[in-house]
Design an enzyme around this catalytic site. Structure first.
Site, PDB file in Angstrom:
ATOM      1  N   LYS A   2      10.938-111.194 -28.044  1.00 52.45           N
ATOM      2  CA  LYS A   2      11.957-110.317 -28.624  1.00 52.45           C
ATOM      3  C   LYS A   2      11.385-108.903 -28.681  1.00 52.45           C
ATOM      4  O   LYS A   2      10.210-108.720 -29.004  1.00 52.45           O
ATOM      5  CB  LYS A   2      12.297-110.819 -30.029  1.00 52.45           C
ATOM      6  CG  LYS A   2      13.434-110.077 -30.727  1.00 52.45           C
ATOM      7  CD  LYS A   2      13.725-110.714 -32.097  1.00 52.45           C
ATOM      8  CE  LYS A   2      14.903-110.079 -32.810  1.00 52.45           C
ATOM      9  NZ  LYS A   2      15.193-110.761 -34.103  1.00 52.45           N
ATOM     10  N   SER A  49      20.069-111.865 -34.771  1.00 55.63           N
ATOM     11  CA  SER A  49      19.713-110.748 -33.922  1.00 55.63           C
ATOM     12  C   SER A  49      18.891-111.139 -32.698  1.00 55.63           C
ATOM     13  O   SER A  49      18.792-110.349 -31.754  1.00 55.63           O
ATOM     14  CB  SER A  49      18.929-109.714 -34.730  1.00 55.63           C
ATOM     15  OG  SER A  49      17.690-110.264 -35.162  1.00 55.63           O
ATOM     16  N   SER A  62      18.220-114.986 -38.040  1.00 57.41           N
ATOM     17  CA  SER A  62      18.238-114.356 -36.718  1.00 57.41           C
ATOM     18  C   SER A  62      17.630-115.176 -35.598  1.00 57.41           C
ATOM     19  O   SER A  62      17.769-114.813 -34.429  1.00 57.41           O
ATOM     20  CB  SER A  62      17.534-112.994 -36.771  1.00 57.41           C
ATOM     21  OG  SER A  62      18.408-112.030 -37.291  1.00 57.41           O
TER      22      SER A  62
END
Lengths: 493, 500
Positions: free
Chosen positions: B80, B155, B179
């Site tokens: 990420k 996210s 997330s």
């Protein structure tokens, strides 16, 4: 209104915040070196720059130092305390918050005994001592005065950002009356001495290791509620602290006399003019949005550790001065001279090396201090306590008198060797040869019949007039006591 | 579609070990897949072909020289773009860090490099991890491989899409309120939020420090467990890092048995406002678990009703402080004001106005307000108390049961724009099942329980703090039971993708 008039009319209340930079190897929350020198932004890590993703780790040594300071100030050490974020935007604050302590300081509720010039003791109540990190340094370029006003651009150096600080905050200090300014300076001086005794900081005011913010307010009488205060920032010498407090007291009194109100504000101290000027208006609207620092866990110093640190606390300066003055038999004035000259430890070492305290004091604050002043150096740069003790021993043994000893000292300072070596090499040892002395005495008597008559007539002080020629004849190496005995024996015998 | 990309991480690890194929082959297959499918999915912000192949070559060389290697050595991974990578641009999905190349390394990437996992790239996310759809990214849209008209969740939407789209066998995400788990649910993959402090946060760009946790993600439970083992462990650079030894997760996933396991269903998290398909899938999964010998017990966690309120005070408060540093003074975006004097203050204001997206600004404003003098006790202070109450509720529940279970999210993957409208509360409600774990610091895992209306449904398992192994002891056998009852959820998608 003049200070003298102001303090007759008003009761001053002061409060002092002292920041001390701790002398740790690394910074408060990261491994960047805590040191000066080196180019701008050379002592930094991702954490001291506040780079995205970086995290703080508490410097254990800094906590140890903070606890020592707390203990030395007689504070309670918190069983558990947290760091807090003080949020405000400023370029020299890399994270745009300062990691500090808010409602959970590591140390609280202490007091400091402060001794004034004349020996008066004043007790200063300490509210708290807490840990925090220093900010970086802004340099404003292009303006006339180095201030931000008129500057074309500013440069930021983060070398200082993250340097560990302990902030010590007093309760309002009341009852000092006309001595308010003197007390303020003496308090900061006492803290400076404590920091040095603890070995937690070099505590050099001129380098900004110790910085003071001085709060001053006036009220009609000691019974009246506290007046509106001003905070004068970054007053960085003992003399300036005293001057700034005097100035503020006089200024506030003038404001009050004219029927105006004192504005609660931050003020700047100007060393050159000896005045303070208005800075930022400080109101209760200052909102730092404190909250517990979530990147750090609560600090829980074990009781064992605290007791361990308490046991290793050195004797504090005030205690030590009292003890040594009693043991050495020094008067308050003598002790103060020694302390002010920064020679307490030196004299202690000299005494430890075998000298009598009075002799050690006499040499260090006398001849050695005089020579040092001439050379613009510190007395301890010239000779060692061991050398001074050796010199004193030679006098005690009757091998030198004071006058000769000064010559020996000069030789030692000049690097000619140890006192005994210099004495021998320069041929300064007191003449033990009674033959030579007798000859000199006889010669002096013969050459001064008028003096001899006076002595015969009972004017014993006239003996002194014969000592000059005798000393001259023996190149100063005569034992004055012995010579006197011989003169009297010859004349009266 | 290369057959290699269909394999799980542990299958790849076994094949690499036996010499069936090389890491370069595996890595190249995934890079090829990324380049062929990125136009559809948009999982990545940065693709690091050269870096990945370099690592792969190095690992292959070491392997052929007989060097001892980490079990996952040579298996590619996606990170990420909130994970700091030295020398590789790290954006946090924000215009603020559009060109920021970190000069230092995160602990996560250090571990990944040391173990020899080729990094395929940096995956897309909601800006600074704020959002549940990945729509709040400054770097374009990520689409759900199940249905390109749907969001992948967020996210960690890019991380999840990369897994579901067979672009990467492993992903590292982060989870502040769900997330990792919610995008895993939306994409039919497995996402884990470990116990707070299990994986180092050093070098993870902070959103809300007391809630953020790095999350391992994979296409099955054992893969996530293997990545968790790799990433976890004490880090002296993170003061909140736990000292716990971490091992045995994969073993727990493989050997776990549902027989006699007590699964607690949280009464407050089953039902109201949930999509029918989600409820049905959850109920069916419970039946399968019960059939496999698990005991299903309903438990009460009353304070969970206040979790959302507490979360939306604590999280923005910390956000407002953590994101203060993006001021244009030291790194990242710097914008000078269009008019008026150029001072530090006006540059900071102009930079923050231009650099942050609307959701980030909304949370900064919320947090600034909540921390303000006079409001602190009522907001942040009270929220922290709720947090303690939730921890107590969970602790009490775990006296009765081994793990707690719930649907991971109230819905399946949403359509684009569905919840970015005028009512942010609707979007925030989607986190209701996941964020209590962050508030309490306990570990959670989402695994696919089935498919509803052509979209995957996630089931969440929660375990006591520092008992992450308990997640795997249940998730492993539950996954096996679900697969044997209804087939592997992702297989449905894989068939479709292959046909394309």
């Amino acid at each position: 209104m003049k200070y003298e008039d102001a303090i007759k009319k008003y009761d001053p209340v002061i409060g002092i915040e002292v920041h001390v930079e701790l002398g740790t190897v690394t910074k408060m929350f990261d491994a960047a070196p805590n040191s000066f020198g080196g180019g701008p932004n050379s002592n930094i890590t991702p954490t001291s720059l506040g780079l995205p993703g970086s995290l703080p780790v508490v410097n254990e040594k800094a906590v140890e130092y903070a606890i020592k300071i707390g203990l030395a100030l007689g504070c309670d050490i918190a069983e558990s305390c947290r760091f807090a974020r003080k949020n405000y935007f400023y370029p020299d604050v890399p994270k745009d918050f300062q990691t500090s302590q808010s409602d959970e300081p590591i140390a609280a509720n202490g007091e400091v005994e402060v001794e004034l010039e004349d020996g008066t003791m004043v007790t200063i109540p300490v509210e708290r001592a807490h840990m925090e990190e220093d900010a970086g340094k802004n340099t404003h370029v292009g303006g006339a005065t180095g201030r931000i006003h008129g500057a074309v651009h500013s440069l930021v150096d983060y070398n200082r950002a993250g340097v560990p600080l302990v902030e010590i905050v007093t309760h309002p200090i009341t009852g000092t009356g006309e001595r308010a300014a003197e007390v303020a300076a003496a308090y900061v001086r006492t803290l400076r001495d404590i920091f040095r005794a603890l070995g937690v900081s070099e505590a050099r005011m001129e380098q900004g290791n110790v910085r003071a913010d001085v709060n001053v307010s006036l009220r009609e009488s000691p019974e009246a509620p506290l007046g509106t205060r001003t905070e004068t920032k970054n007053v960085n010498s003992f003399r300036s602290i005293e001057r700034a407090v005097r100035y503020e007291i006089a200024r506030q009194a003038t404001v009050l006399e004219s029927g105006e109100k004192v504005v609660q504000e931050t003020r700047h101290w100007h060393e050159d003019t000896g005045e303070t000027t208005s800075g930022r208006v400080k109101s209760d609207a200052d909102d730092y949005r404190y909250f517990p620092e979530p990147d750090l866990v609560p600090l829980v110093p074990s009781r064992d550790w605290i007791e361990e640190l308490r046991a290793t606390l050195p004797e504090l300066p005030a205690q030590k001065r009292r003890r040594l003055a009693a043991v050495w038999g020094f008067s308050d004035l003598e002790m103060r001279d020694v302390v002010n000259a920064g020679l307490l430890e030196t004299i202690e070492d000299t005494v430890d090396a075998g000298a009598k305290p009075s002799a050690a004091r006499k040499w260090w604050t006398g001849e050695i201090a005089r020579l040092a002043k001439q050379q613009e150096r510190h007395p301890t740069d010239l000779v060692t306590p061991v050398q001074v003790a050796a010199l004193a021993q030679l006098i005690k043994d009757g091998r030198l008198n004071d006058k000769l000893a000064k010559e020996v000292l000069a030789g030692v300072v000049a690097g000619e060797g140890e006192p005994a070596e210099v004495m021998t090499a320069r041929g300064l040892e007191i003449v033990e040869d009674t033959g030579a002395l007798e000859a000199a005495v006889a010669e002096a008597i013969a050459a001064n019949p008028d003096v001899v008559e006076k002595i015969k007539g009972g004017k014993m002080q006239a003996v002194g007039a014969l000592m000059g020629p005798i000393m001259k004849a023996t190149r100063g190496q005569a034992d004055a006591g012995k010579a006197r005995e011989m003169i009297l024996a010859k004349i009266n015998g | 579609m290369s057959e290699l990309i269909r394999r799980s991480a542990l299958e790849l690890a076994a094949g690499l070990k036996s010499g069936e194929f090389s890491s370069v082959e595996v890595t190249q297959a995934h890079l090829d897949r990324i380049h062929a499918s990125e136009d559809d999915f948009g999982s990545f912000i940065t693709i690091t072909d050269d870096l990945a192949l370099e690592t792969a070559q190095a690992v292959d060389a070491k392997r052929s020289s007989g060097e001892e290697l980490h079990p996952l050595a040579g298996v590619p991974v996606a990170l990420k773009d909130l994970v700091v990578t030295e020398g590789v641009r790290t954006t946090a999905g924000s215009k603020m860090l559009e060109n920021w190349v970190p000069p230092y390394e995160s602990t996560v990437h250090t571990k990944v490099k040391a173990a020899g996992l080729p990094v395929l790239g940096k995956t897309n996310l909601d800006e600074f991890a704020m959002g549940s759809t990945t729509e709040h990214s400054a770097f374009g849209t990520t689409r759900n491989p199940w249905n390109l008209d749907r969001v992948p969740g967020g996210s960690s939407g890019g991380a999840a899409a990369a897994l579901a789209g067979f672009q990467a066998p492993l992903s590292v995400g982060t989870d502040t309120g769900g997330s990792v788990r919610q995008p895993a649910a939306f994409t039919g993959t497995v996402g884990v939020k470990p116990t707070y402090g299990s994986i180092s946060r050093f070098g993870i760009i902070a959103m809300a420090s007391s809630l953020d946790q790095v999350g391992p993600m994979g296409r099955d439970v054992a893969d996530a467990a293997a990545l968790h083992e790799l990433l976890a462990g004490h880090d002296p650079l993170d003061s909140t890092s736990l000292p716990d030894e971490v091992s045995g997760f994969v073993e727990a996933a493989r050997r776990g048995d549902l027989k006699g396991k007590k699964l607690g269903v949280i009464r407050q998290l089953r039902g109201e406002g949930y999509q029918d398909g989600v409820i049905d899938s959850f109920t069916a999964a419970l039946d399968i678990a019960a059939a496999a010998g698990a005991e299903i017990i309903e438990v009460d966690c009353p304070s969970i009703s206040y979790a959302l309120d507490a979360y939306y005070l604590i999280m923005p408060s910390e956000v407002s402080s953590n994101l203060a540093r993006y001021d244009g003074m030291r790194y990242g975006l710097r914008v000078e004001p269009d008019a008026g004097p150029v001072t530090a203050e006006t540059v900071m204001a102009a930079t923050r106005a231009a650099g942050f997206g609307s959701e980030v600004k909304r949370r900064i404003i919320l947090g600034t307000y909540a921390l303000s003098a006079g409001y602190y006790d009522a907001y942040y202070g009270s929220a922290q108390k709720v947090r303690t109450l939730i921890q107590r509720d969970f602790a009490r529940a775990f006296e009765e049961v081994d793990v707690l279970v719930s649907p991971t999210a109230p819905t399946t993957a949403l359509e684009f724009g569905a919840e970015t409208g005028s009512d942010p509360m609707a979007l925030y409600l989607g986190d209701v099942a996941t964020l209590p774990a962050n508030l309490a610091g306990i570990p959670g895992l989402s695994l696919p329980s089935g498919v509803a209306d052509g979209l995957p449904v996630g089931l969440q398992i929660l375990a006591p703090a520092r008992r992450d192994v308990a997640l795997y002891e249940v998730a492993g056998p539950l996954e096996a039971a679900l697969v044997s009852a209804g087939g592997r959820v992702l297989d449905t998608l894989a068939e479709g993708l292959s046909a394309k």
